[in-house]
Scaffold this motif. Sequence first.
Motif, PDB file in Angstrom:
ATOM      1  N   THR A   1      73.101 -22.774  12.500  1.00  0.00           N
ATOM      2  CA  THR A   1      73.527 -24.257  12.747  1.00  0.00           C
ATOM      3  C   THR A   1      74.766 -24.703  12.011  1.00  0.00           C
ATOM      4  N   ILE A   2      74.611 -24.523  10.677  1.00  0.00           N
ATOM      5  CA  ILE A   2      75.461 -25.204   9.902  1.00  0.00           C
ATOM      6  C   ILE A   2      76.689 -24.113   9.811  1.00  0.00           C
ATOM      7  N   ALA A   3      76.531 -23.035   9.925  1.00  0.00           N
ATOM      8  CA  ALA A   3      77.743 -21.855  10.015  1.00  0.00           C
ATOM      9  C   ALA A   3      78.664 -22.389  11.240  1.00  0.00           C
ATOM     10  N   VAL A   4      78.144 -22.472  12.266  1.00  0.00           N
ATOM     11  CA  VAL A   4      79.144 -22.940  13.528  1.00  0.00           C
ATOM     12  C   VAL A   4      79.511 -24.162  13.514  1.00  0.00           C
ATOM     13  N   LEU A   5      78.955 -25.243  12.896  1.00  0.00           N
ATOM     14  CA  LEU A   5      79.466 -26.342  12.593  1.00  0.00           C
ATOM     15  C   LEU A   5      80.698 -26.532  12.024  1.00  0.00           C
ATOM     16  N   PHE A   6      81.084 -25.594  11.180  1.00  0.00           N
ATOM     17  CA  PHE A   6      82.276 -25.454  10.401  1.00  0.00           C
ATOM     18  C   PHE A   6      83.460 -25.195  11.281  1.00  0.00           C
ATOM     19  N   PHE A   7      83.219 -24.608  12.675  1.00  0.00           N
ATOM     20  CA  PHE A   7      84.246 -24.280  13.413  1.00  0.00           C
ATOM     21  C   PHE A   7      84.135 -25.195  14.662  1.00  0.00           C
ATOM     22  N   SER A   8      83.321 -26.295  14.722  1.00  0.00           N
ATOM     23  CA  SER A   8      83.388 -27.355  15.641  1.00  0.00           C
ATOM     24  C   SER A   8      83.955 -28.664  15.370  1.00  0.00           C
ATOM     25  N   TYR A   9      83.818 -29.603  16.230  1.00  0.00           N
ATOM     26  CA  TYR A   9      84.308 -31.187  16.009  1.00  0.00           C
ATOM     27  C   TYR A   9      83.183 -31.940  15.512  1.00  0.00           C
ATOM     28  N   ILE A  10      81.963 -31.414  15.399  1.00  0.00           N
ATOM     29  CA  ILE A  10      81.085 -32.125  14.940  1.00  0.00           C
ATOM     30  C   ILE A  10      81.018 -32.180  13.412  1.00  0.00           C
ATOM     31  N   PRO A  11      80.871 -33.324  12.680  1.00  0.00           N
ATOM     32  CA  PRO A  11      80.828 -33.747  11.415  1.00  0.00           C
ATOM     33  C   PRO A  11      79.729 -33.232  10.702  1.00  0.00           C
ATOM     34  N   LEU A  12      79.869 -32.673   9.540  1.00  0.00           N
ATOM     35  CA  LEU A  12      78.665 -31.940   8.811  1.00  0.00           C
ATOM     36  C   LEU A  12      77.511 -33.171   8.255  1.00  0.00           C
ATOM     37  N   ASP A  13      78.142 -34.294   8.540  1.00  0.00           N
ATOM     38  CA  ASP A  13      77.500 -35.391   8.265  1.00  0.00           C
ATOM     39  C   ASP A  13      75.868 -35.720   8.673  1.00  0.00           C
ATOM     40  N   ILE A  14      75.821 -34.880  10.146  1.00  0.00           N
ATOM     41  CA  ILE A  14      74.817 -34.908  10.809  1.00  0.00           C
ATOM     42  C   ILE A  14      73.579 -34.279  10.149  1.00  0.00           C
ATOM     43  N   VAL A  15      74.009 -33.168   9.390  1.00  0.00           N
ATOM     44  CA  VAL A  15      72.878 -32.389   8.791  1.00  0.00           C
ATOM     45  C   VAL A  15      71.630 -33.153   8.042  1.00  0.00           C
ATOM     46  N   PRO A  16      71.870 -33.901   7.066  1.00  0.00           N
ATOM     47  CA  PRO A  16      71.087 -34.763   6.433  1.00  0.00           C
ATOM     48  C   PRO A  16      70.487 -35.747   7.262  1.00  0.00           C
ATOM     49  N   LEU A  17      71.332 -36.351   8.195  1.00  0.00           N
ATOM     50  CA  LEU A  17      70.809 -37.281   9.078  1.00  0.00           C
ATOM     51  C   LEU A  17      69.671 -36.898  10.037  1.00  0.00           C
ATOM     52  N   ASP A  18      69.858 -35.669  10.513  1.00  0.00           N
ATOM     53  CA  ASP A  18      68.912 -35.011  11.649  1.00  0.00           C
ATOM     54  C   ASP A  18      67.621 -34.527  10.744  1.00  0.00           C
ATOM     55  N   MET A  19      67.898 -33.938   9.593  1.00  0.00           N
ATOM     56  CA  MET A  19      66.949 -33.531   8.591  1.00  0.00           C
ATOM     57  C   MET A  19      65.846 -34.627   8.281  1.00  0.00           C
ATOM     58  N   ALA A  20      66.410 -35.961   7.996  1.00  0.00           N
ATOM     59  CA  ALA A  20      65.781 -37.107   7.855  1.00  0.00           C
ATOM     60  C   ALA A  20      64.855 -37.603   8.671  1.00  0.00           C
ATOM     61  N   LYS A  21      65.187 -37.104  10.064  1.00  0.00           N
ATOM     62  CA  LYS A  21      64.722 -37.622  11.421  1.00  0.00           C
ATOM     63  C   LYS A  21      63.078 -37.200  11.212  1.00  0.00           C
ATOM     64  N   VAL A  22      62.690 -36.346  10.644  1.00  0.00           N
ATOM     65  CA  VAL A  22      61.453 -35.710  10.464  1.00  0.00           C
ATOM     66  C   VAL A  22      60.158 -36.771   9.951  1.00  0.00           C
ATOM     67  N   GLY A  23      61.069 -37.451   9.082  1.00  0.00           N
ATOM     68  CA  GLY A  23      59.867 -38.692   8.521  1.00  0.00           C
ATOM     69  C   GLY A  23      59.673 -39.517   9.278  1.00  0.00           C
ATOM     70  N   ASP A  24      60.196 -39.754  10.672  1.00  0.00           N
ATOM     71  CA  ASP A  24      60.101 -40.596  11.573  1.00  0.00           C
ATOM     72  C   ASP A  24      59.231 -40.398  12.615  1.00  0.00           C
ATOM     73  N   MET A  25      58.811 -38.788  12.486  1.00  0.00           N
ATOM     74  CA  MET A  25      57.918 -38.477  13.691  1.00  0.00           C
ATOM     75  C   MET A  25      56.598 -38.517  13.188  1.00  0.00           C
ATOM     76  N   PHE A  26      55.967 -39.644  13.652  1.00  0.00           N
ATOM     77  CA  PHE A  26      54.442 -39.899  13.055  1.00  0.00           C
ATOM     78  C   PHE A  26      53.607 -38.661  13.408  1.00  0.00           C
ATOM     79  N   PRO A  27      53.363 -38.188  14.689  1.00  0.00           N
ATOM     80  CA  PRO A  27      52.511 -37.474  15.065  1.00  0.00           C
ATOM     81  C   PRO A  27      52.309 -36.399  13.993  1.00  0.00           C
ATOM     82  N   LEU A  28      53.413 -35.863  13.397  1.00  0.00           N
ATOM     83  CA  LEU A  28      53.297 -34.671  12.417  1.00  0.00           C
ATOM     84  C   LEU A  28      52.458 -34.849  11.283  1.00  0.00           C
ATOM     85  N   LEU A  29      52.158 -36.258  10.828  1.00  0.00           N
ATOM     86  CA  LEU A  29      51.306 -36.292   9.830  1.00  0.00           C
ATOM     87  C   LEU A  29      49.876 -35.643  10.148  1.00  0.00           C
ATOM     88  N   ALA A  30      49.537 -35.253  11.301  1.00  0.00           N
ATOM     89  CA  ALA A  30      48.502 -34.702  11.502  1.00  0.00           C
ATOM     90  C   ALA A  30      48.222 -33.570  11.190  1.00  0.00           C
TER      91      ALA A  30
END
Length: 430
Positions: free
Chosen positions: A29-58
Amino acid sequence: MFETWGIWIILFATLLLGVPIYISLGMSTIAVLFFSYIPLDIVPLDMAKVGDMFPLLAIPAFIFAGAIMERGGMADQIIDVASIFVGRIKGGLALVTILGCMFFAAMIGSGPGTVAAMGTLMLPAMVRAGYDKKFGAGVCATGGTLGILIPPSNPMIIYGVMANVSVGTMFMAGMLPGFIVGMVLMLTCYFIARKRGYQGMQKTYTTKEILLIFKNNIWSLLAPVIILGGIYAGIFTPVEASAIACFYALFVGIFINKKLGLNDIWESIKLTNITSGTSMIIVGVSVLFGRFLTIYEVPQTVASAMLAISSSPQIILLLICLLLFFLGMFMETLSTIVILVPILLPVITQLGIDPVYFGILWVLTNEVALLSPPLGANVFIAMTIANLSLEDATKGALPFMLVLVAVVIAFILLPDVVLFLPRVLGGYAG
């Protein structure tokens, strides 16, 4: 175009090289992001979303509870009770293994964990009774597959998060299929045992002995009732149930069975950290991977391609299951879920297939994957316990694999069986 093809080329190339799934997903994913218009800022933002997934605590809580139950003697007690019901039937030890796996699966949610717990106890007993070692390994490996179908199930939790469906509803939907599959596997054991002349256990139980066994083992038998009953009755959520399972397992292991020591607890904590940590990382990079697929409309493209083949839900489901059977030979269950759910969910949505039913069918299909070499995690554990080669252990599991494939086809044709309990007991409208 390069980004769409590039991500798949890098992903499968790294997987073939043996790179762990979470690194392969992240790298591609990160490799192809270098060649796309999508900013790399989404990498830490999306990874941090796991903390909001409450069911995963089980997940870590159920893994810890399962490890504690195994070390605290609850698996032994389940086998004692299972022996009363099916021990004297032809192939009784094999039947006890499957029934014991059904009970234990209802407490820990792990396929390999169920194999380890039941196989360590039952495989030596089957060999001593004259059972073929390959058959015994196949029974243990197959019984362990029920660990991901009978709730609580870690793959069901991951699927629920990825597909945005209720984990509680997934658990309820898995109960009846889990029971049916367990009964079918027991019938398979019986017919094989009858053909090969494997006798039942010789021990007979008096009424007094039966009552005493139930009295001594009642705490272990109550575990699935408390965990699953509390969820279905709406007393607590799956996450709360997982925490209760931990405290219950500790209480029974320390104060009732008195088999649980500090070292056992420490080993359970280490196992939980390793197993759940891997799962969380996989989910984290899968969120990023899914975002990329969505932006480049990969799911829509796949949906259009599959619908061009056929508009029949049964045909599409059969094709998806064939794909999952194949990928299951090389990828573990959680990996197929996190990679393919974002792609396949739009396909089944367009066909009007219920996502809860699809999730149960997915998990059932992955039961076969747990037995399929070269990856087959359950077969590897069984062959280690039995001291067999991979080829011999796989031969022992082959009849059960064929039965499971037949069950998958049956559930493709009978979706209402899967959704019966959620509709009747849970008021599910799907």
